[in-house]
Design a protein around this motif. Structure first.
Motif, PDB file in Angstrom:
ATOM      1  N   SER A 160     -26.507 -15.783  11.883  1.00 14.21           N
ATOM      2  CA  SER A 160     -25.220 -16.327  11.442  1.00 14.21           C
ATOM      3  C   SER A 160     -24.943 -17.702  12.027  1.00 14.21           C
ATOM      4  CB  SER A 160     -24.084 -15.370  11.827  1.00 14.21           C
ATOM      5  OG  SER A 160     -24.044 -15.187  13.227  1.00 14.21           O
ATOM      6  N   SER A 161     -25.566 -18.032  13.170  1.00 12.29           N
ATOM      7  CA  SER A 161     -25.366 -19.356  13.750  1.00 12.29           C
ATOM      8  C   SER A 161     -26.233 -20.412  13.087  1.00 12.29           C
ATOM      9  CB  SER A 161     -25.661 -19.322  15.258  1.00 12.29           C
ATOM     10  OG  SER A 161     -27.021 -19.046  15.491  1.00 12.29           O
ATOM     11  N   MET A 162     -27.221 -19.976  12.306  1.00 11.48           N
ATOM     12  CA  MET A 162     -28.114 -20.911  11.627  1.00 11.48           C
ATOM     13  C   MET A 162     -27.719 -21.114  10.166  1.00 11.48           C
ATOM     14  SD  MET A 162     -30.181 -21.695  14.035  1.00 11.48           S
ATOM     15  CE  MET A 162     -31.317 -22.633  13.044  1.00 11.48           C
ATOM     16  N   VAL A 163     -27.235 -20.064   9.527  1.00 13.11           N
ATOM     17  CA  VAL A 163     -26.898 -20.133   8.103  1.00 13.11           C
ATOM     18  C   VAL A 163     -25.530 -20.769   7.931  1.00 13.11           C
ATOM     19  CG1 VAL A 163     -26.455 -18.742   6.037  1.00 13.11           C
ATOM     20  CG2 VAL A 163     -28.308 -18.107   7.590  1.00 13.11           C
ATOM     21  N   ASP A 164     -25.397 -21.687   6.980  1.00 13.32           N
ATOM     22  CA  ASP A 164     -24.103 -22.295   6.694  1.00 13.32           C
ATOM     23  C   ASP A 164     -23.712 -22.018   5.246  1.00 13.32           C
ATOM     24  OD1 ASP A 164     -25.434 -24.159   5.048  1.00 13.32           O
ATOM     25  OD2 ASP A 164     -25.695 -25.556   6.716  1.00 13.32           O
ATOM     26  N   ASN A 165     -22.635 -22.633   4.811  1.00 13.01           N
ATOM     27  CA  ASN A 165     -22.102 -22.356   3.478  1.00 13.01           C
ATOM     28  C   ASN A 165     -22.994 -22.817   2.334  1.00 13.01           C
ATOM     29  OD1 ASN A 165     -19.851 -21.243   4.641  1.00 13.01           O
ATOM     30  ND2 ASN A 165     -18.597 -23.079   4.470  1.00 13.01           N
ATOM     31  N   ASP A 166     -23.988 -23.657   2.652  1.00 13.54           N
ATOM     32  CA  ASP A 166     -24.882 -24.170   1.621  1.00 13.54           C
ATOM     33  C   ASP A 166     -26.276 -23.563   1.688  1.00 13.54           C
ATOM     34  OD1 ASP A 166     -23.177 -26.160   0.258  1.00 13.54           O
ATOM     35  OD2 ASP A 166     -23.141 -27.125   2.219  1.00 13.54           O
ATOM     36  N   MET A 226     -13.938 -27.964  10.970  1.00  9.53           N
ATOM     37  CA  MET A 226     -14.086 -27.006   9.864  1.00  9.53           C
ATOM     38  C   MET A 226     -15.296 -26.129  10.094  1.00  9.53           C
ATOM     39  SD  MET A 226     -14.665 -27.801   5.814  1.00  9.53           S
ATOM     40  CE  MET A 226     -14.941 -26.450   4.673  1.00  9.53           C
ATOM     41  N   ASN A 227     -15.123 -24.836  10.034  1.00 10.40           N
ATOM     42  CA  ASN A 227     -16.214 -23.896  10.252  1.00 10.40           C
ATOM     43  C   ASN A 227     -17.049 -23.762   8.987  1.00 10.40           C
ATOM     44  OD1 ASN A 227     -17.898 -21.918  11.134  1.00 10.40           O
ATOM     45  ND2 ASN A 227     -16.369 -20.277  11.112  1.00 10.40           N
ATOM     46  N   ARG A 228     -18.330 -24.137   9.091  1.00  7.50           N
ATOM     47  CA  ARG A 228     -19.213 -24.084   7.933  1.00  7.50           C
ATOM     48  C   ARG A 228     -20.187 -22.926   8.034  1.00  7.50           C
ATOM     49  NH1 ARG A 228     -19.677 -27.980   4.534  1.00  7.50           N
ATOM     50  NH2 ARG A 228     -21.919 -27.663   4.245  1.00  7.50           N
ATOM     51  N   LEU A 229     -19.951 -21.976   8.917  1.00 11.87           N
ATOM     52  CA  LEU A 229     -20.850 -20.847   9.088  1.00 11.87           C
ATOM     53  C   LEU A 229     -20.408 -19.673   8.236  1.00 11.87           C
ATOM     54  CD1 LEU A 229     -21.434 -20.928  12.936  1.00 11.87           C
ATOM     55  CD2 LEU A 229     -22.736 -22.062  11.133  1.00 11.87           C
ATOM     56  N   ILE A 230     -21.375 -18.987   7.646  1.00 14.39           N
ATOM     57  CA  ILE A 230     -21.071 -17.790   6.877  1.00 14.39           C
ATOM     58  C   ILE A 230     -21.028 -16.610   7.834  1.00 14.39           C
ATOM     59  CG2 ILE A 230     -21.895 -16.221   5.091  1.00 14.39           C
ATOM     60  CD1 ILE A 230     -23.223 -18.532   3.745  1.00 14.39           C
ATOM     61  N   PRO A 231     -19.945 -15.880   7.920  1.00 16.99           N
ATOM     62  CA  PRO A 231     -19.903 -14.735   8.823  1.00 16.99           C
ATOM     63  C   PRO A 231     -20.841 -13.632   8.360  1.00 16.99           C
ATOM     64  CG  PRO A 231     -17.961 -14.769   7.420  1.00 16.99           C
ATOM     65  CD  PRO A 231     -18.685 -16.057   7.161  1.00 16.99           C
ATOM     66  N   GLY A 281     -21.571  -7.973   1.290  1.00 15.40           N
ATOM     67  CA  GLY A 281     -21.688  -9.305   1.866  1.00 15.40           C
ATOM     68  C   GLY A 281     -22.935  -9.455   2.712  1.00 15.40           C
ATOM     69  N   LEU A 282     -23.160 -10.666   3.195  1.00 10.83           N
ATOM     70  CA  LEU A 282     -24.318 -10.944   4.045  1.00 10.83           C
ATOM     71  C   LEU A 282     -24.200 -10.163   5.348  1.00 10.83           C
ATOM     72  CD1 LEU A 282     -26.915 -12.592   4.541  1.00 10.83           C
ATOM     73  CD2 LEU A 282     -25.463 -14.374   5.538  1.00 10.83           C
ATOM     74  N   GLN A 283     -25.245  -9.399   5.667  1.00 15.15           N
ATOM     75  CA  GLN A 283     -25.223  -8.531   6.841  1.00 15.15           C
ATOM     76  C   GLN A 283     -26.414  -8.818   7.731  1.00 15.15           C
ATOM     77  OE1 GLN A 283     -24.645  -4.416   5.166  1.00 15.15           O
ATOM     78  NE2 GLN A 283     -24.090  -5.650   3.382  1.00 15.15           N
ATOM     79  N   MET A 284     -26.262  -8.514   9.004  1.00 11.33           N
ATOM     80  CA  MET A 284     -27.327  -8.751   9.960  1.00 11.33           C
ATOM     81  C   MET A 284     -28.593  -7.994   9.577  1.00 11.33           C
ATOM     82  SD  MET A 284     -27.398  -7.724  13.979  1.00 11.33           S
ATOM     83  CE  MET A 284     -27.708  -6.003  13.533  1.00 11.33           C
ATOM     84  N   GLU A 285     -28.435  -6.827   8.959  1.00 10.49           N
ATOM     85  CA  GLU A 285     -29.590  -5.994   8.627  1.00 10.49           C
ATOM     86  C   GLU A 285     -30.369  -6.500   7.415  1.00 10.49           C
ATOM     87  OE1 GLU A 285     -26.562  -3.648  10.830  1.00 10.49           O
ATOM     88  OE2 GLU A 285     -26.522  -4.921   9.056  1.00 10.49           O
ATOM     89  N   CYS A 286     -29.822  -7.426   6.657  1.00 12.88           N
ATOM     90  CA  CYS A 286     -30.509  -7.946   5.466  1.00 12.88           C
ATOM     91  C   CYS A 286     -31.693  -8.804   5.892  1.00 12.88           C
ATOM     92  CB  CYS A 286     -29.548  -8.755   4.610  1.00 12.88           C
ATOM     93  SG  CYS A 286     -30.327  -9.498   3.158  1.00 12.88           S
ATOM     94  N   ILE A 287     -32.886  -8.491   5.391  1.00 18.37           N
ATOM     95  CA  ILE A 287     -34.079  -9.256   5.744  1.00 18.37           C
ATOM     96  C   ILE A 287     -34.469 -10.235   4.639  1.00 18.37           C
ATOM     97  CG2 ILE A 287     -34.948  -7.475   7.294  1.00 18.37           C
ATOM     98  CD1 ILE A 287     -36.933  -6.667   5.086  1.00 18.37           C
ATOM     99  N   GLY A 288     -33.630 -10.371   3.613  1.00 20.16           N
ATOM    100  CA  GLY A 288     -33.875 -11.372   2.581  1.00 20.16           C
ATOM    101  C   GLY A 288     -35.086 -11.107   1.718  1.00 20.16           C
ATOM    102  N   CYS A 289     -35.444  -9.835   1.513  1.00 19.55           N
ATOM    103  CA  CYS A 289     -36.656  -9.514   0.749  1.00 19.55           C
ATOM    104  C   CYS A 289     -36.451  -9.604  -0.760  1.00 19.55           C
ATOM    105  CB  CYS A 289     -37.158  -8.120   1.120  1.00 19.55           C
ATOM    106  SG  CYS A 289     -36.059  -6.780   0.610  1.00 19.55           S
ATOM    107  N   ALA A 290     -35.201  -9.661  -1.221  1.00 17.38           N
ATOM    108  CA  ALA A 290     -34.849  -9.788  -2.644  1.00 17.38           C
ATOM    109  C   ALA A 290     -35.203  -8.560  -3.466  1.00 17.38           C
ATOM    110  CB  ALA A 290     -35.502 -11.031  -3.252  1.00 17.38           C
ATOM    111  N   ALA A 291     -35.430  -7.420  -2.816  1.00 19.22           N
ATOM    112  CA  ALA A 291     -35.664  -6.192  -3.580  1.00 19.22           C
ATOM    113  C   ALA A 291     -34.442  -5.852  -4.432  1.00 19.22           C
ATOM    114  CB  ALA A 291     -35.988  -5.042  -2.627  1.00 19.22           C
TER     115      ALA A 291
END
Length: 464
Positions: free
Chosen positions: A226-232, A1-6, A282-292
């Motif tokens: 994307s290889s580090m982040v999972d569904n949780d 089962m793939n638990r990675l978020i694309p 959706g979650l994108q590579m360019e998102c730096i998670g700054c929460a602005a």
């Protein structure tokens, strides 16, 4: 089962912020902005303040490349201690893995130097040219005296911040209390001037001109996110189930009656984003998670009288089925590996000998002395890594019947490195072969249990 978020690569026909490729982040306020300001202020205080601290009559943190010494408060490290740097880097890497599995790119949003300096440069740009609409209008306007003055002020502020950053950075390698007066009096050496100029230019270009492009094209972290982040994993996410269908409406309108979700499609989340993405895609590579975008969306929800959290830190499982599962095997494994590595590193740091030993043999093989014994000559290089004077005791082991001529006790000042000539002699009849393995050992009165050993050989003639 793939638990990675694309991670979604979103391609749009036109950039969301303006008609050009330039991104114009809008000013905003909110709890995550306050957290980011607090974190950035702490990092700035550490970076700009630590270099001015003194410890024991010297700069507290100084990487003295000329003398090959690295001072970190009360400890002094030498080139042979650079393996400790590898340990620190490995620990930092696993720490980054742990943080990423737990909360996505939170490091990028709050503590990455590129992000922190980028926000400071954006603040300087706003101070000189105004907020988003004013900057867009200024860019589109024809050249004028006001435009020239505002641009000049912006670049002067950028250069001032860049120069302060560069001087501080070089100050960790050249004593800052000598560097600043030499800089003001234009008496810098050519090498120091080059590095101050280089890091000024690098900061100015990276934080002022490249900005988000460094995160897009130069930093590898977003590529393997994307290889580090999972569904949780907790990531900045848009609750599409609550927000869609999107559409504008009056404040007093009933979205359910209009067949709409809570998203009013104001695009505030896009306008405040320093990388110019739309988190609703959706979650994108360019998102730096700054929460602005979270702060911006929460302010709109407040104005509309809706519940906050349309854009929030949430996991994919939480959004889809309402389940939160922060404790999971991979996260626990990273945690225990990280704790174990920190423990091992601390043990190595605390138990490492503060006396180093290097041995160089005499170029000659061996010689006979006046007593008919065989002699070998050695040059021992001793370094006292402690912050106080220590006595070093030298002994040789590994073969019986060896006599040592030379100093067997040496007093070394703090940080002193001294070469000690040693002559070993042995009766020819006691030799059991051409080569005898021996070991030099050095201990100190302060730490007699910590012995430094270096193997070498005692050479003699060949008996047939």
């Amino acid at each position: 089962m793939n638990r990675l978020i694309p991670v979604t690569q979103v391609v749009t026909n036109s950039p969301p912020n303006h008609v050009s490729d330039k991104i114009y982040p809008r000013s905003f306020s909110g709890i995550y902005r306050q957290i980011r300001i607090a974190a950035g202020s702490m990092l700035f205080a550490l970076y700009f303040g630590t270099v001015w601290l003194n410890w024991g009559g010297r700069q507290a943190v100084l990487w003295d490349l000329a003398d090959k010494k690295f001072h970190i408060f009360g400890a002094t490290y030498w080139p042979e201690d650079l393996f400790l740097l590898s340990g620190i880097l490995i620990i930092c890497a696993f720490g980054l893995f742990f943080i990423t599995v737990l909360a996505g790119r939170v490091w990028c949003g709050y503590a990455c130097p590129q992000s922190v300096w980028m926000w400071v440069f954006l603040w300087a740009e706003k101070l000189a040219e105004g907020d988003r609409r004013q900057r867009m209008k200024l860019d589109d306007a024809a050249f004028s005296q006001e435009k020239a003055v505002r641009r000049l002020l912006k670049h002067c502020l950028w250069l001032l911040i860049s120069a302060a950053t560069a001087v501080t950075f070089v100050g960790y390698f050249t004593p800052i209390r000598d560097l600043v007066p030499d800089l003001l009096s234009l008496e810098l050496s050519g090498g120091v001037f080059f590095w101050v100029f280089f890091f000024t230019a690098a900061t100015y270009v990276n934080a002022g001109w490249f900005r988000e492009k460094v995160c897009f094209h130069m930093c590898p972290y977003g590529r393997f996110q994307s290889s580090m982040v999972d569904n949780d994993s907790l990531v900045v996410a848009y609750d599409a189930g609550r927000g869609d269908p999107r559409g504008s409406r009056r404040k007093d309108a009933d979205p359910a009656a209009m067949g709409l979700g809570d998203c009013i499609d104001c695009e505030m989340c896009v306008q405040v984003c320093p990388t110019g993405i739309d988190i609703r895609d959706g979650l994108q590579m360019e998102c730096i998670g700054c929460a602005a975008c979270i702060d911006a969306c929460d302010s709109i929800m407040d104005k509309m009288g809706y519940q906050k959290g349309l854009v929030r830190y949430a996991s994919d499982n939480e959004l889809n089925n309402g389940m939160k599962n922060l404790i999971r095997p991979r996260l626990v494994a990273y945690f225990f590996i990280l704790v174990t590595m920190i423990g091992l590193f601390s043990w190595v740091l605390m138990t490492r000998p503060l006396m180093s030993l290097e041995i160089e043999r005499d170029r000659g093989l061996f010689r006979y002395n006046g007593s008919g014994n065989i002699e070998n000559s050695y040059l021992l290089s001793l370094t006292n890594k402690a912050t106080e004077m220590r006595s070093a005791f030298i002994r040789v082991s590994g073969a019986g019947g060896i006599n040592m001529s030379g100093l067997d006790e040496v007093k070394l000042r703090a940080g002193e490195k001294r070469e000690i000539p040693i002559i070993l002699e042995k009766a020819p009849a006691s030799l059991q072969g051409e080569v005898t393995n021996i070991t030099f050992e050095v201990s100190t009165s302060a730490e007699p249990e910590k012995r430094v050993a270096a193997p070498t050989t005692f050479l003699g003639p060949v008996f047939r």
